[in-house]
Design a protein around this motif. Structure first.
Motif, PDB file in Angstrom:
ATOM      1  N   THR A   1      -5.406   0.191  -5.122  1.00 48.48           N
ATOM      2  CA  THR A   1      -4.747  -1.078  -5.140  1.00 48.48           C
ATOM      3  C   THR A   1      -4.550  -1.837  -3.862  1.00 48.48           C
ATOM      4  N   PRO A   2      -4.729  -3.065  -3.718  1.00 43.62           N
ATOM      5  CA  PRO A   2      -4.488  -3.883  -2.552  1.00 43.62           C
ATOM      6  C   PRO A   2      -3.169  -3.988  -2.139  1.00 43.62           C
TER       7      PRO A   2
ATOM      8  N   LEU B   1      12.695  10.906  -2.077  1.00 43.37           N
ATOM      9  CA  LEU B   1      12.243   9.734  -1.377  1.00 43.37           C
ATOM     10  C   LEU B   1      13.311   8.590  -1.649  1.00 43.37           C
ATOM     11  N   GLU B   2      13.872   7.916  -0.574  1.00 46.51           N
ATOM     12  CA  GLU B   2      14.936   6.995  -0.985  1.00 46.51           C
ATOM     13  C   GLU B   2      14.173   5.788   0.512  1.00 46.51           C
ATOM     14  N   MET B   3      14.000   4.544  -0.312  1.00 48.18           N
ATOM     15  CA  MET B   3      13.607   3.559   0.685  1.00 48.18           C
ATOM     16  C   MET B   3      14.658   2.251   0.151  1.00 48.18           C
ATOM     17  N   LYS B   4      15.220   1.688   1.424  1.00 47.25           N
ATOM     18  CA  LYS B   4      16.149   0.967   1.320  1.00 47.25           C
ATOM     19  C   LYS B   4      15.631  -0.586   1.458  1.00 47.25           C
ATOM     20  N   SER B   5      15.987  -1.702   1.304  1.00 39.56           N
ATOM     21  CA  SER B   5      15.500  -3.082   1.241  1.00 39.56           C
ATOM     22  C   SER B   5      14.600  -3.285   2.445  1.00 39.56           C
ATOM     23  N   GLY B   6      13.400  -3.583   2.038  1.00 37.94           N
ATOM     24  CA  GLY B   6      12.465  -3.914   3.089  1.00 37.94           C
ATOM     25  C   GLY B   6      11.780  -3.090   3.956  1.00 37.94           C
ATOM     26  N   ALA B   7      12.023  -1.726   3.226  1.00 37.10           N
ATOM     27  CA  ALA B   7      11.476  -0.502   4.257  1.00 37.10           C
ATOM     28  C   ALA B   7       9.884  -0.468   3.822  1.00 37.10           C
ATOM     29  N   ALA B   8       9.305   0.270   4.667  1.00 35.73           N
ATOM     30  CA  ALA B   8       7.723   0.352   4.385  1.00 35.73           C
ATOM     31  C   ALA B   8       7.090   1.519   5.156  1.00 35.73           C
ATOM     32  N   LEU B   9       6.269   2.196   4.176  1.00 38.14           N
ATOM     33  CA  LEU B   9       5.327   3.121   4.505  1.00 38.14           C
ATOM     34  C   LEU B   9       3.858   2.608   4.575  1.00 38.14           C
ATOM     35  N   GLY B  10       3.501   2.439   5.802  1.00 36.06           N
ATOM     36  CA  GLY B  10       2.002   1.825   6.050  1.00 36.06           C
ATOM     37  C   GLY B  10       0.982   2.577   5.517  1.00 36.06           C
ATOM     38  N   SER B  11      -0.263   2.164   5.709  1.00 38.89           N
ATOM     39  CA  SER B  11      -1.633   2.842   5.394  1.00 38.89           C
ATOM     40  C   SER B  11      -1.656   4.082   5.934  1.00 38.89           C
ATOM     41  N   LYS B  12      -2.199   5.110   5.429  1.00 40.16           N
ATOM     42  CA  LYS B  12      -2.427   6.403   5.505  1.00 40.16           C
ATOM     43  C   LYS B  12      -1.171   7.094   6.084  1.00 40.16           C
ATOM     44  N   VAL B  13      -0.016   6.777   5.563  1.00 38.79           N
ATOM     45  CA  VAL B  13       0.870   7.518   6.103  1.00 38.79           C
ATOM     46  C   VAL B  13       1.216   8.762   5.199  1.00 38.79           C
TER      47      VAL B  13
END
Length: 192
Positions: A42-43, A79-91
């Motif tokens: 997905t894009p 996994l816990e990700m709070k508001s606005g957190a990001a895992l980028g490409s190929k992480v």
């Protein structure tokens, strides 16, 4: 010890025994298929779709979080990700234990979060897991490595290809392998 990790003295993984509970292995097998079929291609603008899939598999995802399709999450329930957190490409989020990204935390392309290792002094090579915490507005730059049990505090930066096996304090910038203190981040603690 993580409740999903089995005792090596009982299961003997060196001879083909499992390292994780059956439930853990089933969830991971289903997850691999679901992510490959429904998300990996997905894009970037389909972040809400990928977020929904992660939630379906037990991840705690805050509003506006983003996990790129090429990122790999090993076990969504940890996994816990709070508001606005990001895992980028190929992480590679190798979350054999909890990985928590606080508000606005960014893990850039190709970075590796590794929450597991082995006891090299144990003849059974027992798996050891420890949680990773990435603080508010912290940045893990491209291809950096964060080891088990590491806390990257608010506004801290781990530079590109740096390797952290110990905690990084608030607003500190670390670079290199092993990561060493460079300086404090300007405007740390303010909305960047």
């Amino acid at each position: 010890m993580n409740k999903h990790v089995l005792d090596y003295r009982v299961t003997n993984p060196k001879s083909g025994g499992p390292s994780f509970s059956l439930k853990n292995r089933i969830i991971r097998a289903l997850w691999i298929v679901v992510w490959a079929v429904f998300a990996s291609w997905t894009p970037p603008f389909m972040a809400s779709w990928r977020r929904s899939l992660l939630k379906l598999f037990g991840a705690r995802m805050g509003p506006g979080t983003c996990v790129y399709g090429s990122a790999r999450v090993w076990y969504p329930p940890l996994l816990e990700m709070k508001s606005g957190a990001a895992l980028g490409s190929k992480v590679n989020c190798y979350n054999q234990d909890w990985v928590v990204l606080d508000e606005g935390a960014l893990v850039s392309q190709g970075a590796h979060l590794c929450a597991g290792s082995h006891n090299i002094n144990d003849e059974s090579f027992q798996l050891i897991t420890k949680p990773i915490y990435i603080g508010k507005n912290a940045w893990i730059a491209a291809e950096a490595f964060v080891g088990p049990g590491v806390t990257i505090q608010d506004d801290a930066v781990l530079g590109a290809r740096a390797v952290a096996f110990s905690d990084i304090g608030r607003g500190m910038v670390f670079i290199g392998n092993p990561a060493k203190f460079l300086r404090y981040r300007k405007n740390a603690g303010k909305q960047l």
